[in-house]
Design an enzyme around this catalytic site. Sequence first.
Site, PDB file in Angstrom:
ATOM      1  N   GLU A 116       0.817  -1.216   0.000  1.00  0.00           N
ATOM      2  CA  GLU A 116       0.000   0.000   0.000  1.00  0.00           C
ATOM      3  C   GLU A 116       0.854   1.272   0.000  1.00  0.00           C
ATOM      4  O   GLU A 116       0.862   2.050   0.963  1.00  0.00           O
ATOM      5  CB  GLU A 116      -0.981  -0.036   1.174  1.00  0.00           C
ATOM      6  CG  GLU A 116      -1.911  -1.242   1.064  1.00  0.00           C
ATOM      7  CD  GLU A 116      -3.061  -1.254   2.052  1.00  0.00           C
ATOM      8  OE1 GLU A 116      -3.004  -0.512   3.055  1.00  0.00           O
ATOM      9  OE2 GLU A 116      -4.019  -2.018   1.819  1.00  0.00           O
ATOM     10  N   GLU A 135      -4.714  -8.738  -1.499  1.00  0.00           N
ATOM     11  CA  GLU A 135      -5.246  -8.485  -0.151  1.00  0.00           C
ATOM     12  C   GLU A 135      -6.685  -8.022  -0.166  1.00  0.00           C
ATOM     13  O   GLU A 135      -7.063  -7.121  -0.919  1.00  0.00           O
ATOM     14  CB  GLU A 135      -4.408  -7.439   0.597  1.00  0.00           C
ATOM     15  CG  GLU A 135      -4.860  -7.292   2.061  1.00  0.00           C
ATOM     16  CD  GLU A 135      -4.086  -6.244   2.829  1.00  0.00           C
ATOM     17  OE1 GLU A 135      -2.853  -6.186   2.668  1.00  0.00           O
ATOM     18  OE2 GLU A 135      -4.715  -5.485   3.588  1.00  0.00           O
TER      19      GLU A 135
END
Length: 471
Positions: free
Chosen positions: A226, A322
């Site tokens: 991220e 994810e």
Amino acid sequence: MGRRLALALLILAGGCATRSRRAESAPVAELWVTTGERSRLLAREPDLPIHMGAASAQAVIDVDETTTYQSIVGFGAALTDASALLLGRLPSAQRDTILRELFGPEPGIGLSFVRVPMGASDFSTRHYSYDDVPAGARDTALAHFSIDADRADRLPLLRRALALNPALKIVASPWSAPAWMKSTGSLIQGTLRRDAFAPFADYFVRFVRAYAAEGIPVFAVTVQNEPAFEPADYPGMRLDAATRAELIGRHLGPRFAQAGIATTILDWDHNWDHPEEPLAVLADSAARRYVSGVAWHCYGGDVSAQETVRAKHPDKDVYFTECSGGDWAPTFSDNLLWSVRTLIIGTVRTGARGVALWNLALDGRGGPHLGGCGNCRGVLTIDSRSGAVTRNEEYYALAHASRFVRSGARRIASSTGVAGLETVAFRNVDASKVLIVANSAATAATFVVRDGTRWIESRVPGTGVATLRWR
């Protein structure tokens, strides 16, 4: 006369036996279902006959093995520190039973795509990297590099998973570079210092080699989990597209090549809402040379972003790495259907070769964790006191694919949206075919699967999921 009668009876019996054997060997399709109200959970239903000729039905799902798409690496979840700790604490016999169920062949569900953090994530009991030194110190030679933090639980679990499923592929992602490499001098927030690009590339090399020395090959790495997010209370690091392109194209990619490392490099590893980020990295010719694909998360945007990027770079692979369930979505049927429709069917129909959900296991309080998500749900819930294991809706969503679609399978064409049913189909290496069907309607749906000149009539419960397998 007696001998003639005996001979006639013998011939008759032989004919009956032949017809019986033919009946027994008549082709059938297996059917497995999960219902939103949980009355059937990956339950085997009676086999379905396979018919020849034309099918007369309104709802026909065509499966065409002559139209093929990407090969499949597998389906799975992340072995975070929290997951490893909970599984590692189980009594050895119970732990091995669970690992056989998760990673073993049928009746196991055959998970074959696992993500591991490189160092701490929010689902760790302490914040650390693989090269921590006192504040203000630097270690550009990586003299203090060590994966000792993984030795107690994660490494033994991965070795056992690989023994159960040698096709298992591991993708690794750092939540942060070591603090001394960062602008903040901390694992929390900040970005990579420009003078740390080369040491950070070496950090990846050391990690891949250290895991290989433990008998655990690393299939792929992402350069940063991220990278557009800087969490305030757990390790994280912002890396914009220009920084990632420079890191990959001028440091990590060449360093892997120089070291003879075959581990692939994936960009992005973040949400669907910013496809321009991986597109910017892939626009850099140096980075594009070393980027094998793009990894995606589910927390923003729409799964169609995967196709947006793939359409511009069809030579680059797609992976989904994810998505977590949690207390914010408490309804089993809604979560089951969303997970199958979006994370199994949706990601694969837009190119994903591998699908990994977030924590493989968490305890009943959504932990252990240190910062970050306090109400996440694991694929499994393991009671930290009793060791009781609960299989959550994400488990069944994964299992409807992972148990039947083997590593090396290819996605094949299947019509979707027929009578509101969403589908994805595969052909395994052993020539078996698999069709996953999701029914969001409240009522059951009857449909026909047409496979060339053969057809199968089946039924999927309301708010339910079905997997069919046949040859």
